[in-house]
Motif scaffolding. Structure first.
Motif, PDB file in Angstrom:
ATOM      1  N   ALA A 179       3.375  -2.129  -2.000  1.00 14.39           N
ATOM      2  CA  ALA A 179       2.703  -1.996  -3.299  1.00 14.39           C
ATOM      3  C   ALA A 179       1.194  -1.884  -3.116  1.00 14.39           C
ATOM      4  O   ALA A 179       0.535  -1.050  -3.752  1.00 14.39           O
ATOM      5  CB  ALA A 179       3.056  -3.185  -4.185  1.00 14.39           C
ATOM      6  N   ASP A 180       0.623  -2.718  -2.232  1.00 19.36           N
ATOM      7  CA  ASP A 180      -0.819  -2.645  -1.978  1.00 19.36           C
ATOM      8  C   ASP A 180      -1.202  -1.297  -1.374  1.00 19.36           C
ATOM      9  O   ASP A 180      -2.229  -0.714  -1.736  1.00 19.36           O
ATOM     10  CB  ASP A 180      -1.241  -3.778  -1.041  1.00 19.36           C
ATOM     11  CG  ASP A 180      -1.139  -5.143  -1.699  1.00 19.36           C
ATOM     12  OD1 ASP A 180      -1.092  -5.195  -2.946  1.00 19.36           O
ATOM     13  OD2 ASP A 180      -1.092  -6.142  -0.976  1.00 19.36           O
ATOM     14  N   TRP A 181      -0.397  -0.808  -0.449  1.00 18.76           N
ATOM     15  CA  TRP A 181      -0.688   0.469   0.212  1.00 18.76           C
ATOM     16  C   TRP A 181      -0.662   1.626  -0.786  1.00 18.76           C
ATOM     17  O   TRP A 181      -1.482   2.538  -0.714  1.00 18.76           O
ATOM     18  CB  TRP A 181       0.335   0.694   1.324  1.00 18.76           C
ATOM     19  CG  TRP A 181       0.166   1.958   2.091  1.00 18.76           C
ATOM     20  CD1 TRP A 181      -0.858   2.295   2.914  1.00 18.76           C
ATOM     21  CD2 TRP A 181       1.069   3.073   2.121  1.00 18.76           C
ATOM     22  NE1 TRP A 181      -0.650   3.547   3.455  1.00 18.76           N
ATOM     23  CE2 TRP A 181       0.520   4.047   2.989  1.00 18.76           C
ATOM     24  CE3 TRP A 181       2.295   3.328   1.505  1.00 18.76           C
ATOM     25  CZ2 TRP A 181       1.162   5.258   3.232  1.00 18.76           C
ATOM     26  CZ3 TRP A 181       2.923   4.531   1.756  1.00 18.76           C
ATOM     27  CH2 TRP A 181       2.355   5.488   2.613  1.00 18.76           C
ATOM     28  N   LEU A 182       0.267   1.555  -1.744  1.00 16.91           N
ATOM     29  CA  LEU A 182       0.367   2.613  -2.761  1.00 16.91           C
ATOM     30  C   LEU A 182      -0.555   2.351  -3.948  1.00 16.91           C
ATOM     31  O   LEU A 182      -0.571   3.138  -4.896  1.00 16.91           O
ATOM     32  CB  LEU A 182       1.809   2.714  -3.259  1.00 16.91           C
ATOM     33  CG  LEU A 182       2.835   3.228  -2.236  1.00 16.91           C
ATOM     34  CD1 LEU A 182       4.243   3.095  -2.789  1.00 16.91           C
ATOM     35  CD2 LEU A 182       2.543   4.675  -1.858  1.00 16.91           C
ATOM     36  N   GLU A 183      -1.309   1.233  -3.890  1.00 16.01           N
ATOM     37  CA  GLU A 183      -2.222   0.849  -4.969  1.00 16.01           C
ATOM     38  C   GLU A 183      -1.467   0.693  -6.293  1.00 16.01           C
ATOM     39  O   GLU A 183      -1.880   1.190  -7.340  1.00 16.01           O
ATOM     40  CB  GLU A 183      -3.371   1.861  -5.097  1.00 16.01           C
ATOM     41  CG  GLU A 183      -4.199   1.978  -3.826  1.00 16.01           C
ATOM     42  CD  GLU A 183      -5.289   3.030  -3.925  1.00 16.01           C
ATOM     43  OE1 GLU A 183      -5.374   3.697  -4.980  1.00 16.01           O
ATOM     44  OE2 GLU A 183      -6.059   3.182  -2.971  1.00 16.01           O
ATOM     45  N   LEU A 184      -0.323  -0.015  -6.207  1.00 18.97           N
ATOM     46  CA  LEU A 184       0.503  -0.291  -7.371  1.00 18.97           C
ATOM     47  C   LEU A 184       0.676  -1.796  -7.515  1.00 18.97           C
ATOM     48  O   LEU A 184       0.610  -2.541  -6.536  1.00 18.97           O
ATOM     49  CB  LEU A 184       1.890   0.351  -7.222  1.00 18.97           C
ATOM     50  CG  LEU A 184       1.979   1.870  -7.083  1.00 18.97           C
ATOM     51  CD1 LEU A 184       3.422   2.264  -6.768  1.00 18.97           C
ATOM     52  CD2 LEU A 184       1.510   2.563  -8.350  1.00 18.97           C
ATOM     53  N   SER A 185       0.931  -2.241  -8.716  1.00 13.62           N
ATOM     54  CA  SER A 185       1.334  -3.627  -8.913  1.00 13.62           C
ATOM     55  C   SER A 185       2.800  -3.761  -8.516  1.00 13.62           C
ATOM     56  O   SER A 185       3.544  -2.766  -8.502  1.00 13.62           O
ATOM     57  CB  SER A 185       1.155  -4.018 -10.382  1.00 13.62           C
ATOM     58  OG  SER A 185       2.072  -3.295 -11.197  1.00 13.62           O
ATOM     59  N   PRO A 186       3.252  -4.973  -8.171  1.00  9.20           N
ATOM     60  CA  PRO A 186       4.673  -5.145  -7.851  1.00  9.20           C
ATOM     61  C   PRO A 186       5.594  -4.672  -8.975  1.00  9.20           C
ATOM     62  O   PRO A 186       6.670  -4.117  -8.717  1.00  9.20           O
ATOM     63  CB  PRO A 186       4.800  -6.651  -7.613  1.00  9.20           C
ATOM     64  CG  PRO A 186       3.437  -7.072  -7.144  1.00  9.20           C
ATOM     65  CD  PRO A 186       2.483  -6.208  -7.915  1.00  9.20           C
ATOM     66  N   ALA A 187       5.173  -4.872 -10.224  1.00  8.12           N
ATOM     67  CA  ALA A 187       6.011  -4.429 -11.346  1.00  8.12           C
ATOM     68  C   ALA A 187       6.127  -2.907 -11.375  1.00  8.12           C
ATOM     69  O   ALA A 187       7.209  -2.365 -11.631  1.00  8.12           O
ATOM     70  CB  ALA A 187       5.430  -4.948 -12.661  1.00  8.12           C
ATOM     71  N   LEU A 188       5.012  -2.211 -11.111  1.00 10.86           N
ATOM     72  CA  LEU A 188       5.063  -0.748 -11.089  1.00 10.86           C
ATOM     73  C   LEU A 188       5.889  -0.241  -9.916  1.00 10.86           C
ATOM     74  O   LEU A 188       6.613   0.756 -10.035  1.00 10.86           O
ATOM     75  CB  LEU A 188       3.646  -0.173 -11.020  1.00 10.86           C
ATOM     76  CG  LEU A 188       2.919   0.023 -12.351  1.00 10.86           C
ATOM     77  CD1 LEU A 188       1.510   0.556 -12.114  1.00 10.86           C
ATOM     78  CD2 LEU A 188       3.695   0.965 -13.262  1.00 10.86           C
ATOM     79  N   LEU A 189       5.791  -0.920  -8.771  1.00 16.97           N
ATOM     80  CA  LEU A 189       6.614  -0.518  -7.627  1.00 16.97           C
ATOM     81  C   LEU A 189       8.093  -0.637  -7.981  1.00 16.97           C
ATOM     82  O   LEU A 189       8.892   0.266  -7.683  1.00 16.97           O
ATOM     83  CB  LEU A 189       6.285  -1.391  -6.420  1.00 16.97           C
ATOM     84  CG  LEU A 189       7.101  -1.106  -5.153  1.00 16.97           C
ATOM     85  CD1 LEU A 189       6.828   0.300  -4.636  1.00 16.97           C
ATOM     86  CD2 LEU A 189       6.811  -2.136  -4.069  1.00 16.97           C
ATOM     87  N   ASP A 190       8.477  -1.733  -8.620  1.00 15.76           N
ATOM     88  CA  ASP A 190       9.871  -1.897  -9.064  1.00 15.76           C
ATOM     89  C   ASP A 190      10.263  -0.785 -10.029  1.00 15.76           C
ATOM     90  O   ASP A 190      11.386  -0.275  -9.981  1.00 15.76           O
ATOM     91  CB  ASP A 190      10.053  -3.254  -9.753  1.00 15.76           C
ATOM     92  CG  ASP A 190      10.157  -4.397  -8.758  1.00 15.76           C
ATOM     93  OD1 ASP A 190      10.524  -4.148  -7.599  1.00 15.76           O
ATOM     94  OD2 ASP A 190       9.862  -5.547  -9.149  1.00 15.76           O
ATOM     95  N   TRP A 191       9.351  -0.430 -10.908  1.00 17.53           N
ATOM     96  CA  TRP A 191       9.641   0.588 -11.927  1.00 17.53           C
ATOM     97  C   TRP A 191       9.892   1.952 -11.290  1.00 17.53           C
ATOM     98  O   TRP A 191      10.850   2.644 -11.633  1.00 17.53           O
ATOM     99  CB  TRP A 191       8.469   0.644 -12.908  1.00 17.53           C
ATOM    100  CG  TRP A 191       8.662   1.604 -14.040  1.00 17.53           C
ATOM    101  CD1 TRP A 191       9.704   1.654 -14.911  1.00 17.53           C
ATOM    102  CD2 TRP A 191       7.756   2.636 -14.428  1.00 17.53           C
ATOM    103  NE1 TRP A 191       9.513   2.665 -15.822  1.00 17.53           N
ATOM    104  CE2 TRP A 191       8.326   3.281 -15.553  1.00 17.53           C
ATOM    105  CE3 TRP A 191       6.519   3.073 -13.953  1.00 17.53           C
ATOM    106  CZ2 TRP A 191       7.696   4.343 -16.195  1.00 17.53           C
ATOM    107  CZ3 TRP A 191       5.906   4.131 -14.600  1.00 17.53           C
ATOM    108  CH2 TRP A 191       6.483   4.759 -15.704  1.00 17.53           C
ATOM    109  N   PHE A 192       9.018   2.334 -10.339  1.00 14.79           N
ATOM    110  CA  PHE A 192       9.171   3.650  -9.714  1.00 14.79           C
ATOM    111  C   PHE A 192      10.349   3.679  -8.731  1.00 14.79           C
ATOM    112  O   PHE A 192      11.098   4.657  -8.685  1.00 14.79           O
ATOM    113  CB  PHE A 192       7.886   4.039  -8.976  1.00 14.79           C
ATOM    114  CG  PHE A 192       6.789   4.524  -9.876  1.00 14.79           C
ATOM    115  CD1 PHE A 192       6.946   5.672 -10.628  1.00 14.79           C
ATOM    116  CD2 PHE A 192       5.582   3.837  -9.967  1.00 14.79           C
ATOM    117  CE1 PHE A 192       5.942   6.135 -11.470  1.00 14.79           C
ATOM    118  CE2 PHE A 192       4.567   4.286 -10.797  1.00 14.79           C
ATOM    119  CZ  PHE A 192       4.744   5.432 -11.554  1.00 14.79           C
ATOM    120  N   ALA A 193      10.520   2.616  -7.933  1.00 18.98           N
ATOM    121  CA  ALA A 193      11.601   2.613  -6.941  1.00 18.98           C
ATOM    122  C   ALA A 193      12.957   2.406  -7.595  1.00 18.98           C
ATOM    123  O   ALA A 193      13.962   2.950  -7.131  1.00 18.98           O
ATOM    124  CB  ALA A 193      11.349   1.526  -5.894  1.00 18.98           C
TER     125      ALA A 193
END
Length: 468
Positions: free
Chosen positions: A130-144
């Motif tokens: 998430a940090d590498w993609l500059e996303l919050s954990p919630a956004l990472l969950d949303w996209f993945a």
């Protein structure tokens, strides 16, 4: 202590303490003092057996690398085999309990020796991703979407917030339909970063020419010039036939821990909603077997697969087909043939022109394709002798890589008529930038056949574009 039984069945509580203590030991520096400090924090107090246990662990895991790659289970097994630790739970008074917890994440692994030296982003946890993609954990969950909230397997229509792809069906020239699944802008940007900084750094098999950096259609065709016999095979639904499990295994092979690989797989694969699959153009089924084949075909899309239209899909497909390419290359060498694959087009150029031997080769290659989890498109299998026009990815290869004469004559006629009657008279499809379109086609001819390209360019230079 000599009276302690050799094998004491560990209770659930003993194992729970051992697991938490092992995670505490793996959560930082490996020096005895640091291990003792974290052990005391985990247990809430110091125990007489703690120092001897640390010394035993240091003795059994003597090297730093053993701690780095060791799993918690390794330390747990050593603790459960340490009598003083087990004896502490036999007391009728206070027994060891966990007062502080340390999170544990599996570290990045090493890729196989053949891929040694790769500089891949160290993403040991989903948080690192998430940090590498500059996303919050919630956004990472949303996209993945690792929970599969938009799978649509029961026919439910996902909300727009969960639909990360635009889907459309395109008719194939030879019959059937192709599903194009293009990611929306935000997910496309994420996939492009994964492509640039991870997938593009992993070498592909030498036989893979399609969507491979530094390799072109012309390179692929040049490999098969002057063949006495050309064998052409095609893979059915190449992208959809690569499941999410194979993509996950690829990321694991590159060294990414299970959770990170799961999120990377979620970001690069897709489950097509059932409503999209039901919208596929369909024909009448001539037999029950054909109906079952269509059902299996539809099931591929509703499970996790590589979406055709995502920036990462061509590279992932090439990497997931590495074993297929390796086996087909080896089989071709044993038959004194050359092999290449351009996406889903497989070509073999034989050293002799014996059609019977070519048919035996085709049967052997199709068996390998099936064993590797892919499906050959039987209707597109061709055995072409040198007396016929041999084409590889649209180029004639009988004597040299060249475009078909009919295409050259057609473009030459268009350029001549543009000069005589004006370019507007030839823009029958109302292309918005007809001039750029013609230049693109001439550039393609120049890449394949510079002499013909120069003649076409001379005709283009005679066109008066001011009359348009």
């Amino acid at each position: 202590m000599d009276d302690f039984p050799d094998s004491l069945p560990p209770t659930k509580n003993i194992r729970k303490v051992a697991v938490a203590l092992a995670r505490a030991f793996l959560a930082g520096d490996r020096s005895p003092a640091a291990l003792r400090e974290r052990g005391i924090r985990a247990l809430g107090r110091s125990w007489r057996w703690l120092n001897p246990l640390i010394l035993r662990l240091r003795s059994e895991l003597a090297t730093e690398s053993a701690w780095q790659v060791g799993q918690p289970e390794t330390l747990v097994d050593l603790m459960l085999a340490f009598p003083p630790f087990l004896a502490a739970f036999e007391s009728h008074e206070a027994v060891p309990q966990i007062r502080g917890h340390f999170p544990f994440h599996v570290p990045m692994g090493m890729p196989p020796a053949a891929l040694a030296g790769l500089t891949l982003p160290p993403l040991a946890t989903p948080g690192d991703l998430a940090d590498w993609l500059e996303l919050s954990p919630a956004l990472l969950d949303w996209f993945a979407n690792v929970q599969g909230r938009d799978m649509g397997a029961r026919g439910a229509t996902p909300t727009p917030k969960l639909a990360h792809y635009h889907s459309r069906w395109l008719a194939k020239p030879g019959g059937g339909a192709r599903l194009i699944e293009a990611p929306k802008r935000e997910l496309r940007a994420i996939q492009r970063r994964i492509l640039r900084e991870i997938l593009d750094r992993v070498p592909m098999h030498a036989a893979a020419y399609g969507c491979a950096r530094g390799r072109s259609v012309v390179d692929n065709a040049a490999l098969h010039v002057g063949s006495p016999l050309l064998l052409k095979l095609d893979l059915r639904d190449f992208f959809a036939s690569i499941p999410g499990a194979r993509v996950h295994a690829l990321f694991r092979t590159l060294g990414y821990p299970r959770d990170t690989a799961r999120y990377l797989t979620g970001l690069t694969t897709h489950c097509t909603p059932a409503r999209i699959v039901r919208a596929a153009p369909q024909e009448e089924y001539p037999s029950p077997e054909e109906r079952r084949r269509h059902q299996n075909w539809a099931r591929q899309f509703m499970e996790r697969h590589l979406p055709q239209g995502a920036p990462t899909s061509p590279a992932l497909a090439n990497l997931c087909a590495w074993r297929l390419d390796a086996r087909l290359s080896g089989a071709a060498r044993s038959c004194r043939a050359r092999y290449s694959r351009y996406v889903d087009d497989l070509v073999f150029s034989c050293a002799d022109g014996d059609p019977a031997r070519g048919r035996r080769m085709v049967n052997m290659m199709q068996d390998i394709i099936l064993e590797e989890g892919f499906s050959p498109n039987w209707r597109k299998t061709r055995i072409i002798p040198s007396s016929a026009s041999q084409r590889v990815t649209g180029l004639v290869v009988n004597q040299r890589p060249n475009l078909p004469r009919r295409e050259y004559d057609t473009l030459k006629a268009i350029l001549t008529n543009c000069h005589r009657h004006g370019a507007a008279s030839q823009n029958r499809e109302n292309a918005p930038d007809f001039r750029a379109r013609l230049l693109g086609r001439i550039g393609w001819f120049s890449q394949v056949n510079p002499e013909r390209g120069a003649r076409l360019m001379a005709l283009f230079a005679r066109i008066d574009w001011n009359d348009n």
